[in-house]
Design a protein around this motif. Structure first.
Motif, PDB file in Angstrom:
ATOM      1  N   THR A 176       0.852  -1.183   0.000  1.00 15.25           N
ATOM      2  CA  THR A 176       0.000   0.000   0.000  1.00 15.25           C
ATOM      3  C   THR A 176       0.892   1.239   0.000  1.00 15.25           C
ATOM      4  O   THR A 176       1.831   1.342   0.784  1.00 15.25           O
ATOM      5  CB  THR A 176      -0.920  -0.010   1.232  1.00 15.25           C
ATOM      6  OG1 THR A 176      -1.722  -1.198   1.180  1.00 15.25           O
ATOM      7  CG2 THR A 176      -1.818   1.217   1.268  1.00 15.25           C
ATOM      8  N   ARG A 177       0.586   2.202  -0.888  1.00 15.64           N
ATOM      9  CA  ARG A 177       1.522   3.296  -1.116  1.00 15.64           C
ATOM     10  C   ARG A 177       0.838   4.448  -1.842  1.00 15.64           C
ATOM     11  O   ARG A 177      -0.289   4.308  -2.341  1.00 15.64           O
ATOM     12  CB  ARG A 177       2.715   2.818  -1.941  1.00 15.64           C
ATOM     13  CG  ARG A 177       2.327   2.416  -3.368  1.00 15.64           C
ATOM     14  CD  ARG A 177       3.307   1.392  -3.928  1.00 15.64           C
ATOM     15  NE  ARG A 177       3.038   1.066  -5.318  1.00 15.64           N
ATOM     16  CZ  ARG A 177       2.054   0.233  -5.711  1.00 15.64           C
ATOM     17  NH1 ARG A 177       1.231  -0.296  -4.822  1.00 15.64           N
ATOM     18  NH2 ARG A 177       1.893  -0.039  -6.998  1.00 15.64           N
ATOM     19  N   LEU A 178       1.594   5.554  -1.955  1.00 20.27           N
ATOM     20  CA  LEU A 178       1.192   6.676  -2.788  1.00 20.27           C
ATOM     21  C   LEU A 178       1.687   6.406  -4.199  1.00 20.27           C
ATOM     22  O   LEU A 178       2.866   6.154  -4.413  1.00 20.27           O
ATOM     23  CB  LEU A 178       1.793   7.977  -2.250  1.00 20.27           C
ATOM     24  CG  LEU A 178       1.345   9.278  -2.927  1.00 20.27           C
ATOM     25  CD1 LEU A 178      -0.142   9.516  -2.729  1.00 20.27           C
ATOM     26  CD2 LEU A 178       2.162  10.450  -2.394  1.00 20.27           C
ATOM     27  N   MET A 179       0.770   6.450  -5.163  1.00 14.98           N
ATOM     28  CA  MET A 179       1.072   6.041  -6.535  1.00 14.98           C
ATOM     29  C   MET A 179       0.887   7.223  -7.478  1.00 14.98           C
ATOM     30  O   MET A 179      -0.090   7.969  -7.377  1.00 14.98           O
ATOM     31  CB  MET A 179       0.137   4.904  -6.969  1.00 14.98           C
ATOM     32  CG  MET A 179       0.434   4.312  -8.315  1.00 14.98           C
ATOM     33  SD  MET A 179       1.769   3.110  -8.228  1.00 14.98           S
ATOM     34  CE  MET A 179       2.166   2.906  -9.964  1.00 14.98           C
ATOM     35  N   THR A 180       1.802   7.393  -8.419  1.00 15.50           N
ATOM     36  CA  THR A 180       1.620   8.380  -9.490  1.00 15.50           C
ATOM     37  C   THR A 180       0.702   7.785 -10.549  1.00 15.50           C
ATOM     38  O   THR A 180       0.930   6.664 -11.021  1.00 15.50           O
ATOM     39  CB  THR A 180       2.962   8.765 -10.119  1.00 15.50           C
ATOM     40  OG1 THR A 180       3.792   9.358  -9.112  1.00 15.50           O
ATOM     41  CG2 THR A 180       2.762   9.761 -11.256  1.00 15.50           C
ATOM     42  N   LEU A 181      -0.327   8.514 -10.913  1.00 18.52           N
ATOM     43  CA  LEU A 181      -1.335   7.982 -11.823  1.00 18.52           C
ATOM     44  C   LEU A 181      -0.846   7.999 -13.272  1.00 18.52           C
ATOM     45  O   LEU A 181      -0.213   8.958 -13.719  1.00 18.52           O
ATOM     46  CB  LEU A 181      -2.632   8.782 -11.706  1.00 18.52           C
ATOM     47  CG  LEU A 181      -3.305   8.733 -10.333  1.00 18.52           C
ATOM     48  CD1 LEU A 181      -4.582   9.557 -10.346  1.00 18.52           C
ATOM     49  CD2 LEU A 181      -3.604   7.294  -9.911  1.00 18.52           C
ATOM     50  N   ASP A 182      -1.205   6.949 -13.982  1.00 21.16           N
ATOM     51  CA  ASP A 182      -0.888   6.817 -15.392  1.00 21.16           C
ATOM     52  C   ASP A 182      -1.698   7.829 -16.207  1.00 21.16           C
ATOM     53  O   ASP A 182      -2.799   8.239 -15.808  1.00 21.16           O
ATOM     54  CB  ASP A 182      -1.228   5.385 -15.833  1.00 21.16           C
ATOM     55  CG  ASP A 182      -0.838   5.092 -17.262  1.00 21.16           C
ATOM     56  OD1 ASP A 182       0.347   4.849 -17.509  1.00 21.16           O
ATOM     57  OD2 ASP A 182      -1.741   5.114 -18.123  1.00 21.16           O
ATOM     58  N   ALA A 183      -1.166   8.218 -17.354  1.00 23.54           N
ATOM     59  CA  ALA A 183      -1.847   9.208 -18.203  1.00 23.54           C
ATOM     60  C   ALA A 183      -3.227   8.722 -18.628  1.00 23.54           C
ATOM     61  O   ALA A 183      -4.195   9.507 -18.675  1.00 23.54           O
ATOM     62  CB  ALA A 183      -0.995   9.511 -19.428  1.00 23.54           C
ATOM     63  N   VAL A 184      -3.357   7.422 -18.941  1.00 21.52           N
ATOM     64  CA  VAL A 184      -4.661   6.878 -19.353  1.00 21.52           C
ATOM     65  C   VAL A 184      -5.670   6.985 -18.213  1.00 21.52           C
ATOM     66  O   VAL A 184      -6.840   7.348 -18.426  1.00 21.52           O
ATOM     67  CB  VAL A 184      -4.509   5.407 -19.804  1.00 21.52           C
ATOM     68  CG1 VAL A 184      -5.875   4.775 -20.042  1.00 21.52           C
ATOM     69  CG2 VAL A 184      -3.662   5.325 -21.061  1.00 21.52           C
ATOM     70  N   THR A 185      -5.233   6.691 -17.007  1.00 22.79           N
ATOM     71  CA  THR A 185      -6.117   6.793 -15.847  1.00 22.79           C
ATOM     72  C   THR A 185      -6.608   8.222 -15.661  1.00 22.79           C
ATOM     73  O   THR A 185      -7.787   8.466 -15.413  1.00 22.79           O
ATOM     74  CB  THR A 185      -5.380   6.329 -14.581  1.00 22.79           C
ATOM     75  OG1 THR A 185      -4.976   4.969 -14.748  1.00 22.79           O
ATOM     76  CG2 THR A 185      -6.257   6.446 -13.354  1.00 22.79           C
ATOM     77  N   ARG A 186      -5.708   9.187 -15.805  1.00 17.90           N
ATOM     78  CA  ARG A 186      -6.083  10.586 -15.625  1.00 17.90           C
ATOM     79  C   ARG A 186      -7.005  11.053 -16.756  1.00 17.90           C
ATOM     80  O   ARG A 186      -7.937  11.835 -16.534  1.00 17.90           O
ATOM     81  CB  ARG A 186      -4.835  11.461 -15.535  1.00 17.90           C
ATOM     82  CG  ARG A 186      -3.990  11.143 -14.303  1.00 17.90           C
ATOM     83  CD  ARG A 186      -2.808  12.087 -14.149  1.00 17.90           C
ATOM     84  NE  ARG A 186      -3.252  13.437 -13.837  1.00 17.90           N
ATOM     85  CZ  ARG A 186      -3.023  14.494 -14.618  1.00 17.90           C
ATOM     86  NH1 ARG A 186      -2.370  14.360 -15.773  1.00 17.90           N
ATOM     87  NH2 ARG A 186      -3.440  15.692 -14.268  1.00 17.90           N
ATOM     88  N   GLN A 187      -6.772  10.564 -17.963  1.00 19.36           N
ATOM     89  CA  GLN A 187      -7.661  10.905 -19.076  1.00 19.36           C
ATOM     90  C   GLN A 187      -9.067  10.376 -18.815  1.00 19.36           C
ATOM     91  O   GLN A 187     -10.059  11.090 -19.022  1.00 19.36           O
ATOM     92  CB  GLN A 187      -7.121  10.316 -20.376  1.00 19.36           C
ATOM     93  CG  GLN A 187      -5.902  11.037 -20.922  1.00 19.36           C
ATOM     94  CD  GLN A 187      -5.242  10.273 -22.058  1.00 19.36           C
ATOM     95  OE1 GLN A 187      -5.538   9.106 -22.295  1.00 19.36           O
ATOM     96  NE2 GLN A 187      -4.333  10.922 -22.763  1.00 19.36           N
ATOM     97  N   ASP A 188      -9.155   9.144 -18.337  1.00 17.76           N
ATOM     98  CA  ASP A 188     -10.468   8.551 -18.083  1.00 17.76           C
ATOM     99  C   ASP A 188     -11.195   9.254 -16.949  1.00 17.76           C
ATOM    100  O   ASP A 188     -12.435   9.273 -16.908  1.00 17.76           O
ATOM    101  CB  ASP A 188     -10.312   7.064 -17.754  1.00 17.76           C
ATOM    102  CG  ASP A 188      -9.952   6.236 -18.978  1.00 17.76           C
ATOM    103  OD1 ASP A 188     -10.056   6.768 -20.107  1.00 17.76           O
ATOM    104  OD2 ASP A 188      -9.545   5.069 -18.818  1.00 17.76           O
ATOM    105  N   ALA A 189     -10.443   9.824 -16.005  1.00 19.07           N
ATOM    106  CA  ALA A 189     -11.057  10.530 -14.881  1.00 19.07           C
ATOM    107  C   ALA A 189     -11.373  11.983 -15.209  1.00 19.07           C
ATOM    108  O   ALA A 189     -12.028  12.672 -14.421  1.00 19.07           O
ATOM    109  CB  ALA A 189     -10.131  10.476 -13.659  1.00 19.07           C
TER     110      ALA A 189
END
Length: 643
Positions: A176-189
């Motif tokens: 469990t950690r702090l994760m940098t979001l992938d570009a695809v994930t941010r686009q979908d959000a």
């Protein structure tokens, strides 16, 4: 002894699938089955006097699961007092009351409607100082371990294969950690946040290790837009590039998907490779067109050897020769092509997609958003008008959430300045615009648009829809705005389809009494509006099917901006010349608020007119590759038989 729950979900296991997979007809049926499994687990643990530890997911996929759990609680007495839950993730930073917060999502979608104890549900904290996040993550996992681990983990899957926010590259042992979001994930959000620029770049996520330690894992996925990644996770190699593929090694994991999401699985796409099939016309057309395209051959050039070497020997044995199969399939494809979508008058319609009579038809086009008509079937739309049919358009929703704030503010400034310069003072209208203007100038990212702002944005989209209809040649009295209530939440998350939505659809069909209905059958729409609008039309058809005027009504389904019908599914293909392609483009341009970086752009950087042209060109190119006539573009339709 642990309760065996496998019998609650129909297992479909074939050699190509590396993890058990259940395919349901639709997301509703699948969600009920998953909720029933969770309910059985809760009751089993209650009977044993034990608590149950659930891992819960957020997003659109589990909403119907939670809805069914709420129903079971209210109507069948399912208690959650022995339930302890841990959510997978939360954006960082994120206030718990923000509209995008998973804390708020879980309260609204589940916790506020059941009897779970507030101290028994846990979510990552998106308000922590950065220096405290690591310790929080360690403690989060320790709490789960102290309770004996997760009994059941519910998962969704991102388009890039993430589980939780364990993005591609996450190790199977990740914590469990702090994760940098992938570009695809941010686009979908991006749609939830009003644009990708406002999407947080990081999130706290439960690690893969904790997920894999759960005694039971069920991953759910709905819709065609998840089909490719689901195939990779189920049938592809286990790889950190698709974190969901780690479930292939879990001893008690299952994928639960609907038919649309399963469309790319080998058992669905090429079923003749895994089992005996019934070689009816649709199956033959599917197999032969896929064979021709995979070999880059026109249909009429396929040989006996091609069939034998690619798993189609049974079909060849049934027909006797490739030549006979090829001729039939070529004719079936040829007969789908027509320049007369409303039927060609005084012509033999034996092999045409549409009837010749009546020569002049009443046509009703349902458009989920105010631009789907021109984007999805603009060429056909124009043909129907030019060929003398009585064409009506019913815009099902306002589409207001797809208008950017700065576009709305520009419109408001014009109206306010116009009233000021010309000394107009119509108080009610002026008050609406002044309130909307004041709200937008101070709007926070987490705020839902005020009613006045939504009204202004609706007016913008309504005006654009009217402009398109004038451009095509539709009289004002043939333009109908249904304003279906399910859409009017001010957010991307909509209300369930309601009786008022259905009745509005019933009423417009009864009013027009059409010979043709065109409706969006686009299950690839990632936001779900098209699916809800289609459900309303299908229910209306069911209620009206005994009416005399419906006996002569044909229903054609088109696709939207996200995907096209597969070549073997197409039952009517309307070709367009280069000039007609340009005409359609100019019609799409009437929707100025949807140009140049729209709110719901998704992962596709092309504008909607570009997507439409590329899709229509690709459809025409498929026909050309299969050996038929070459056209500049084509719009495709599938007939829905409701009688």
């Amino acid at each position: 002894m642990e309760l065996q729950l496998e019998n609650l979900l129909p297992t479909e296991s074939v050699s190509f699938e590396r993890v058990p997979t259940s395919v349901f007809r639709n997301a509703d049926e699948a969600s009920r089955a998953v909720a029933l499994e969770i309910a059985h687990l809760i009751r089993y643990k209650q009977a044993a006097g034990q608590h149950v530890v659930l891992g819960l997911a957020t997003g659109s996929s589990p909403k119907k699961v939670y809805g069914e759990l709420i129903r079971l609680h209210r109507e069948e007495g399912l208690s959650f007092r022995n339930v302890i839950s841990f959510n997978l993730d939360e954006y960082y930073p994120m206030k718990p009351d923000a509209i995008q917060s998973y804390h708020r999502f879980m309260r609204e979608q589940l916790f506020d409607h059941i009897d779970i104890q507030p101290e028994n549900y846990h979510l990552p904290d998106g308000t922590l100082p950065l220096e405290d996040v690591r310790a929080f993550c360690e403690q989060y996992e320790q709490k789960i371990e102290a309770l004996g681990g997760l009994d059941f983990q519910l998962l969704g899957i991102g388009r890039n294969g993430h589980i939780g926010f364990n993005e591609p590259g996450s190790h199977i042992s990740s914590r469990t950690r702090l994760m940098t979001l992938d570009a695809v994930t941010r686009q979908d959000a991006g749609g939830d946040f009003g644009g990708i620029a406002k999407v947080p770049r990081r999130a706290i996520t439960l690690g893969v290790r904790a997920i894999m330690n759960a005694r039971r894992v069920v991953l759910i996925a709905w819709g065609e837009h998840k089909a490719d990644i689901v195939k990779s996770a189920i049938e592809g190699p286990m790889t950190e590039l698709v974190p969901a593929s780690y479930l292939q090694t879990h001893q008690n994991a299952k994928f639960v998907v609907d038919e649309a999401c399963a469309s790319e699985l080998t058992s669905r796409k090429t079923p003749w490779l895994v089992q005996e099939v019934n070689w009816d016309r649709p199956m033959i057309k599917k197999a032969v067109t896929q064979l021709a395209l995979s070999l880059n051959k026109p249909v009429l050039q396929l040989t006996n050897r091609d069939y034998n070497e690619h798993g189609l020997s049974d079909l060849l044995a049934e027909y006797g020769s490739a030549y006979d199969i090829n001729i039939d399939v070529f004719n079936w494809l040829q007969r789908t092509i027509t320049g007369w979508p409303g039927g060609k008058p005084n012509a033999d319609d034996t092999h045409r997609p549409e009837r010749a009579q009546p020569a002049s038809k009443r046509c009703l086009i349902f458009s989920p958003h105010p631009d789907d008509d021109i984007i999805s079937m603009g060429g056909t739309f124009q043909r129907l008008v030019d060929q003398g049919h009585d064409v009506h358009v019913a815009y099902q929703t306002s589409g207001n959430i797809a208008v950017a704030d700065d576009e709305a503010l520009r419109f408001i400034d014009f109206v306010v300045d116009f009233n000021k310069d010309f000394q107009l003072d119509e108080a009610p209208a002026k008050e609406i615009f002044l309130k909307a203007q004041a709200f937008l100038r101070t709007k926070e990212d987490s705020e839902i648009d005020s009613p006045e702002v939504r009204q202004v944005k609706e007016l913008i989209r309504r005006g654009e829809a009217k402009a398109t209809c004038r451009f095509v040649g539709i009289p004002d009295e043939n333009v109908h705005f249904l304003h279906m209530p399910f859409y009017e939440t001010g957010t991307i998350q909509k209300k369930p389809l309601g009786e008022e939505d259905i009745q509005l659809t019933v009423d417009i069909i009864a009013q027009i009494q059409p010979h043709q209905i065109y409706t969006a059958g686009d299950l690839a729409d990632p936001h779900g509006t098209h699916k809800v609008c289609l459900d309303a039309v299908l229910e209306a058809l069911e209620r009206l099917k005994k009416e005399p005027y419906m006996q002569d009504c044909w229903v054609w389904m088109y696709r939207g901006a996200w995907a096209e019908w597969a070549i073997h599914e197409i039952e009517m293909a309307v070709p367009m010349s280069p000039d007609q392609v340009l005409q359609k483009r100019y019609g799409i341009f009437k929707h100025q608020s949807q140009k140049d970086g729209v709110v719901f752009q998704g992962s596709d950087s092309r504008e909607f007119w570009q997507r439409a042209e590329d899709r229509n060109h690709e459809t025409a190119e498929l026909y050309n590759k299969l050996g038929l006539a070459e056209y500049a573009a084509m719009e495709a339709f599938v007939r829905h038989h409701f009688l």
